[in-house]
Design a protein around this motif. Structure first.
Motif, short mmCIF file in Angstrom:
data_model
loop_
_atom_site.label_atom_id
_atom_site.label_comp_id
_atom_site.label_asym_id
_atom_site.label_seq_id
_atom_site.Cartn_x
_atom_site.Cartn_y
_atom_site.Cartn_z
N LEU A 127 0.84 -1.20 0.00
CA LEU A 127 0.00 0.00 0.00
C LEU A 127 0.88 1.25 0.00
O LEU A 127 0.63 2.21 -0.75
CB LEU A 127 -0.90 0.00 1.25
CG LEU A 127 -2.01 -1.07 1.29
CD1 LEU A 127 -2.59 -1.20 2.70
CD2 LEU A 127 -3.14 -0.74 0.29
N THR A 156 2.40 1.94 -3.40
CA THR A 156 1.43 2.52 -4.33
C THR A 156 1.26 4.01 -4.05
O THR A 156 1.25 4.84 -4.96
CB THR A 156 0.07 1.78 -4.21
OG1 THR A 156 0.30 0.39 -4.43
CG2 THR A 156 -0.92 2.30 -5.23
N ALA A 185 2.76 -3.49 -5.28
CA ALA A 185 1.55 -4.24 -4.98
C ALA A 185 1.65 -5.68 -5.50
O ALA A 185 1.10 -6.60 -4.89
CB ALA A 185 0.33 -3.53 -5.57
N ILE A 200 -5.07 -4.21 -3.85
CA ILE A 200 -4.14 -3.43 -3.01
C ILE A 200 -4.02 -2.00 -3.56
O ILE A 200 -4.13 -1.02 -2.82
CB ILE A 200 -2.76 -4.11 -2.96
CG1 ILE A 200 -2.88 -5.51 -2.31
CG2 ILE A 200 -1.75 -3.24 -2.20
CD1 ILE A 200 -1.62 -6.35 -2.34
N ARG A 201 -3.86 -1.88 -4.88
CA ARG A 201 -3.71 -0.54 -5.47
C ARG A 201 -4.98 0.28 -5.25
O ARG A 201 -4.93 1.46 -4.87
CB ARG A 201 -3.42 -0.65 -6.97
CG ARG A 201 -2.04 -1.20 -7.25
CD ARG A 201 -1.54 -0.86 -8.66
NE ARG A 201 -0.14 -1.28 -8.76
CZ ARG A 201 0.25 -2.50 -9.13
NH1 ARG A 201 -0.65 -3.42 -9.48
NH2 ARG A 201 1.53 -2.81 -9.17
N ALA A 260 -5.22 1.48 -1.68
CA ALA A 260 -4.30 2.59 -1.41
C ALA A 260 -4.89 3.91 -1.93
O ALA A 260 -4.86 4.93 -1.22
CB ALA A 260 -2.95 2.33 -2.08
N LEU A 289 2.67 3.89 7.18
CA LEU A 289 1.58 4.05 6.21
C LEU A 289 0.70 5.24 6.59
O LEU A 289 0.35 6.08 5.73
CB LEU A 289 0.77 2.74 6.20
CG LEU A 289 -0.36 2.58 5.20
CD1 LEU A 289 0.14 2.75 3.77
CD2 LEU A 289 -1.00 1.18 5.37
#
Ligand SMILES: Nc1nc2c(c(=O)[nH]1)N[C@H]1C(S)=C(S)[C@@H](COP(=O)(O)OP(=O)(O)OC[C@H]3O[C@@H](n4cnc5c(=O)[nH]c(N)nc54)[C@H](O)[C@@H]3O)O[C@H]1N2
Ligand SMILES: Nc1nc2c(c(=O)[nH]1)N[C@H]1C(S)=C(S)[C@@H](COP(=O)(O)OP(=O)(O)OC[C@H]3O[C@@H](n4cnc5c(=O)[nH]c(N)nc54)[C@H](O)[C@@H]3O)O[C@H]1N2
Ligand SMILES: [Mo]
Length: 798
Positions: free
Chosen positions: A278, A281, A320, A334-335, A338, A370
């Motif tokens: 994450l 990205t 990712a 995942i992308r 994010a 993050l």
């Protein structure tokens, strides 16, 4: 009939008492979600498993009595045993006392005077001959909710008064977090309730990414008790405000239905890789907050280089696709997540369970990184939160004054072990180990004293612990119940439950301090831990140091009055003790918190308590330790056991030994709620129907769960809520060996800790890593011995 105010780990209540029995439990009228375990708690007082009288393991008693007769006439011996012992070579006493028979020997019941003489005699012998460090009094465990009679705290105060003991630092709950957070964020309280409060998140959070879910089962309780269970309502409100919830967890029902969660069934122990994916990205799509990373953090460049695969030898790009291969969550998912996180006011919550795993420091640190990249730390409803939902008060406003606590005094033995390193200590006296930048050495433990905990529930690799447990010369346990730990002791002293004594209950996130009035007379010959220590302190000539001249009610008043003074310093007025006690408690005015709001507004005026005063995405201190299992920035490091391991035995499942729904750890396992969930008398384990079918396992079958460390029986429950590749066997079934005289014997009740791995999370944290465990499972078609540990006390002889 009388109505008595009281409290417990499961909640506050009024006990209706008739003829010295609780006939009804009434939770507070405004508690919308009282725990069903309250009933079990009240019933447990008259359980057939109560320890009725002081009891001594037969071989131990025989050896001690024989020695006493041989050497010393009782009239000359104030303490019931000679103090100095010239025969005391290593191993000698253990052999004589047949310490390998702990857990299989019968017990002899004796009277209190003799029991107290024996305990005092052993303490005197060990402190004189071996020094106080040879007394292990760490005694980890929850004990009971009352803050004065808290058994572990009482034990610490007592042992400190008699010259000290080897203690434990940190805990099993968030041990790895407690070690790493001070280097990178601030005090361990960031893992233990220092959170944005529910009113704030309910209004402002738009997207909530829950690593490890937010399991409602866990919100039933609190260690100092709680007067309401607000979390289900708060989550409902948050959802009603339009917040979207994503639950990243191997188990679907870790997230409550009320929030309509989207489930990301992650491969266990791979959350750090997901967080890095994450983060990557956010970086490459320029969705990160470069300003926040510069003004409020140090080390961003180092972490960025690591994400990009430009950190020296490490050329792996943590994108990712890389994360997808590890986590088994698709790269596009995942992308997309994010991007959504950057586009919304996002809360990142991390369950404590994630750090109860190999390299458990990393997911906590990676989540912080993050959140820092999103740049919403300190904004209402944004940022991160460790442990939302871990207990019932997490996320409630924390009052600014400390809750009442019995002072323990100073411990002259200044080298505690990391809490979860108990078996290493017992097996390796004198051995070196590393911990948070230090090299330390284990003491030579001669005497173990436990009050208020159950290591034969809580520790990992119980077969290994059982081996270590044969080493000390004497094991003393205070318990209300015949738990596995009591059954593995030499001297068991019967303790009262909280219903049998006066106390006060409080938690820093609860709205009320409860006056816990005694509801029942002590059962059988039980005494409170405090009374027991008072009698021992008198025998050892340390009365004043322990009691400070106060009796039970004077202590309770003293603790309340100290709390009242502390509250007053924060402008919060609490009534005097008499008024508080008479009213059954006092409510504390409530406030609201946006976590790290001040720091966000002005990081120079409100620096963090880290070396740099900023969030550390690279820590010079940690890098300086040179640990390959905890480098200078958050990193993905393969766990010692996980489904992606090259050496995972074929057919392995990842064991999730999470907290149990129907009890508190091992507490109440013998009561109605926990027993009714069992499958043919064994602890239920849940697995995915596809995994079960492949192994010929049907719902309700008895299964054998095993690995190189041990094996147990459990009752299979098939469920699509469990991700394929995973088996859930909650912790806390009372340990029962098929043959207690055999090392590594099959455990027949379903205690997952005969399977779990007993290794520290890293050299930095040395936390427990129970959740990094692989097992295999097969149907158990042979006859299986009946489970008796939760229905029958041990055998007694005269
Ligand atoms: N595999 C695995 N293992 C785990 C965990 C996990 O997730 N997975 N979780 C870990 C965690 S987070 C924790 S906190 C630990 C919990 O481990 P413990 O806290 O040791 O577990 P409890 O069952 O609560 O043990 C408390 C004991 O105190 C006794 N007791 C209650 N009141 C009194 C009293 O007034 N006096 C005395 N003398 N005794 C009393 C109870 O009967 C009980 O036996 O387990 C850890 N173990
Ligand atoms: N009913 C009940 N409530 C309790 C307790 C209890 O014994 N009974 N104990 C209390 C105590 S002492 C503590 S410390 C807290 C503990 O609080 P937690 O540590 O949060 O509790 P767990 O139930 O161990 O874990 C929560 C969930 O995390 C998920 N999980 C496990 N491994 C992973 C992983 O690798 N990745 C992800 N994403 N998820 C994972 C599991 O599916 C699990 O159900 O609970 C408290 N609340
Ligand atoms: Mo815990």
């Amino acid at each position: 009939m009388s109505t008595i105010p009281h409290s417990s780990h499961w909640g506050a209540f009024t006990a209706v008492v008739t003829d010295d029995a609780v006939t009804e439990i009434r939770p507070p009228a405004d508690d919308a979600h009282p725990s069903p375990m309250l009933r079990d708690f009240a019933e447990s007082v008259d359980s057939p498993l109560r320890v009725r009288r002081p009891a001594v393991r037969s071989s131990w008693l025989e050896a001690v009595r024989a020695r006493r007769e041989a050497h010393v006439r009782p009239s000359e011996d104030r303490l019931g045993e000679q103090h100095l012992d010239e025969h005391d070579g290593p191993g000698h006493l253990g052999e004589e006392r047949r310490t390998h028979l702990r857990g299989s020997d019968p017990f002899v019941e004796i009277d209190w005077d003799e029991a107290l003489d024996l305990v005092a005699g052993e303490l005197e012998r060990v402190r004189t001959v071996h020094g106080n460090a040879a007394i292990f009094g760490g005694s980890y465990g929850w004990a009971s909710a009352g803050r004065f009679h808290h058994a572990r705290t009482q034990l610490h105060r007592f042992l400190n008064a008699i010259g000290g003991h080897t203690s434990q630092v940190g805990n099993y709950s968030f041990g790895a977090a407690a070690a790493i957070l001070p280097h990178v964020l601030g005090p361990a309280q960031f893992a233990n309730g220092r959170l944005s409060s529910w009113d704030v998140v309910a209004e402002h959070t738009q997207l909530w990414v829950m690593f490890g879910g937010l399991a409602m089962k866990n919100t039933q309780l609190e260690s100092g008790g709680l007067s309401a269970h607000p979390i289900p309502e708060r989550l409902r409100e948050t959802r009603a405000h339009g917040c979207r919830f994503v639950s990243v967890s191997p188990i679907r029902d870790d997230a409550p239905d009320v929030v309509d969660p989207e489930w990301m069934p992650i491969r266990p122990n791979t959350d750090t890789a997901l967080m890095l994916g994450l983060a990557h990205t956010l970086l490459v799509e320029d969705l990160h907050d470069a300003d926040f990373l510069t003004t409020h953090c140090v080390g961003w460049e180092r972490f960025r280089d690591y994400l990009l695969g430009e950190a020296g030898d490490d050329t792996i790009v943590k994108d990712a696709d890389w994360a997808a291969a590890i986590t088994q969550i698709p790269a596009e998912t995942i992308r997309a997540l994010a991007r959504d996180m950057a586009a919304h006011r996002t809360m990142i919550s991390v369950a404590w369970s994630l750090q109860r795993a190999d390299h458990g420091e990393q997911p906590f640190w990676a989540a912080l990184a993050l959140a820092a990249m999103l740049g919403q730390i300190g904004l209402p409803g944004g940022g991160f939160g460790y442990g939302y939902g871990a207990t019932g008060t997490m996320g409630s406003w924390q009052h600014p004054f400390p809750s009442p606590r019995l002072p323990v005094g100073d411990n002259p033995v200044t080298a505690p072990i990391p809490a979860a390193r108990i078996a290493d200590m017992l097996l390796g006296p004198g051995e070196e180990y590393e911990f948070d930048g230090e090299v330390r050495r284990y003491p030579d433990t001669r005497l173990v004293y436990w009050a208020g905990g159950n290591p034969f529930h809580h520790h990992q690799d119980l077969n290994r612990l059982r081996r270590g447990w044969t080493r000390p010369e004497t094991v003393i346990v205070h318990e209300p119940f015949w738990t596995a730990t009591a059954r593995h002791a030499d001297i068991v002293l019967p303790a009262t439950t909280s219903l049998e004594r006066n106390d006060l209950g409080a938690a820093s996130g609860d709205r009320r301090i409860v006056a816990m009035h005694r509801a029942l007379t002590p059962r059988h010959e039980a005494r409170s831990d405090w009374e027991i220590f008072r009698a021992l302190a008198a025998r050892l000539g340390e009365s004043d140091g322990f009691t400070a001249g106060r009796d039970e009610m004077e202590w309770i008043e003293h603790l309340y009055t100290s709390t009242r003074a502390a509250a007053s310093a924060h402008g919060i007025d609490l009534p005097d003790f008499a008024t508080f006690w008479e009213a059954g408690g006092v409510d504390i005015p409530q406030g609201s918190t946006v976590l790290l709001e001040d720091f966000r507004t002005d990081p120079d005026a409100h620096p963090l308590e880290t070396p740099s005063g900023r969030i550390e995405l690279f820590s010079e201190t940690i890098a300086g330790f040179g640990y390959d299992d905890c480098p200078g920035h958050p990193a993905w490091i393969e766990p010692g056991e996980w489904l992606g391991a090259a050496d995972a035995p074929p057919g392995s499942l990842h064991l999730v030994s999470n907290q149990p729904e129907h009890r508190l750890h091992s507490q109440l396992d013998m009561s109605g709620g926990s027993r009714s969930a069992k499958v043919s008398g064994r602890e239920p384990c849940r697995l995915n129907p596809a995994d079960a079918a492949r192994r010929g396992i049907a719902d309700g079958d008895i299964v054998r769960v095993f690995n190189d460390r041990g094996a147990c029986l459990a009752g299979a429950r098939l469920s699509e809520d469990v991700r394929p590749g995973v088996i859930q066997l909650s912790a806390g079934a009372w340990y029962q060996a098929a043959d207690p005289t055999v090392d590594g014997s099959l455990e027949i009740h379903g205690n997952p800790n005969v399977l779990t791995r007993d290794r520290g999370t890293s050299r930095l944290g040395q936390g427990p890593a129970a959740l990094s465990t692989l097992v295999r499972v097969e149907a158990h078609r042979d006859a299986a011995p009946a489970v008796t540990v939760t229905s029958r006390p041990p055998t007694f002889v005269d």
